[in-house]
Design a protein around this motif. Structure first.
Motif, short mmCIF file in Angstrom:
data_model
loop_
_atom_site.label_atom_id
_atom_site.label_comp_id
_atom_site.label_asym_id
_atom_site.label_seq_id
_atom_site.Cartn_x
_atom_site.Cartn_y
_atom_site.Cartn_z
N VAL A 1 0.85 -1.20 0.00
CA VAL A 1 0.00 0.00 0.00
C VAL A 1 0.88 1.25 0.00
CG1 VAL A 1 -1.90 1.18 1.16
CG2 VAL A 1 -1.70 -1.32 1.32
N LEU B 1 -7.28 -1.38 1.07
CA LEU B 1 -6.48 -1.80 2.23
C LEU B 1 -7.37 -2.47 3.27
CD1 LEU B 1 -4.10 -1.87 4.24
CD2 LEU B 1 -4.75 0.44 4.89
N ILE C 1 2.38 -1.82 4.40
CA ILE C 1 2.00 -0.40 4.25
C ILE C 1 3.29 0.42 4.22
CG2 ILE C 1 0.82 1.56 5.32
CD1 ILE C 1 -1.12 -0.43 6.60
#
Ligand code: AMP
Length: 194
Positions: free
Chosen positions: A106, A117, A135
């Motif tokens: 992400v 997400l 992330i």
């Protein structure tokens, strides 16, 4: 996990403020192309999606786009990639993107990125998959999101183990090594989830 062959990257259909986010997307694209890791993405040629797709193609890598027909025109489907799947719906898109990848990354993005997400970490919470979710919190972009998830856990609406459904890194260079080192999360029992 073993060497990933493909990463699904969720990221903005805009480039955001400043040049930092574009640089980050280019850096990740560069690492992926060098390591022979293909990109699976939402198939748009705009925003950070277009930045990373163009970078990977320019570096001799593989790019697989998945775009719903109604967005093909709006998001200007990226036709300079290796493959472009035009699908019927957003749901079909997200499922195919998931099926085609070994791990999920992400980058900075907007509401669509947040939707993607949260779907992927809630699927993991429900033990529908244990693919790594990384992330990239470059320059603190995702700090408020991480604080929100911590708040939800602190307030008793999610198990503390839910914090392990994703890994936070701060740079593109950490992404592939973190995926290689990934171990499936410890699962909360159903009674802790619900
Ligand atoms: P955004 O982060 O909003 O710039 O969107 C990034 C990507 O997510 C784009 O490819 C959008 O098509 C996609 N997207 C936007 N809204 C949604 C949504 N509600 N559900 C799933 N994907 C979305």
């Amino acid at each position: 996990m073993a060497d990933p062959k493909t990463l699904c990257v969720y990221c903005g259909s805009r480039t955001g403020e400043g040049d930092d986010h574009e640089t980050l997307a280019q850096e990740l694209g560069d690492f992926m192309a060098k390591e022979g890791v293909g990109l699976v993405f939402g198939g748009g040629g705009i925003g950070l999606m277009g930045v990373i797709a163009r970078k990977i193609m320019a570096s001799g890598g593989r790019v697989i786009g998945v775009i719903p027909e109604h967005l093909d025109r709006v998001e200007i489907g990226f036709r300079g990639g290796t493959e472009l799947h035009v699908v019927k719906s957003m749901h079909e898109r997200k499922k195919l993107m998931f099926d085609l990848c070994d791990a999920i990354v992400v980058l900075p993005g907007g509401l669509g990125t947040l939707d993607e997400l949260f779907e992927i970490i809630t699927w993991s919470q429900l033990e529908l998959h244990d693919k790594p979710v990384i992330i990239v919190n470059h320059a603190g972009y995702w700090d408020p999101l991480i604080s929100l998830i911590d708040h939800v856990i602190d307030q008793g609406f999610a198990a503390p183990e839910c914090r392990d459904l994703f890994t936070v890194v701060s740079s593109a260079a950490e992404v592939i090594p973190t995926i290689r080192a990934h171990k499936p999360p410890v699962r909360p029992s159903d009674s802790e989830i619900f």
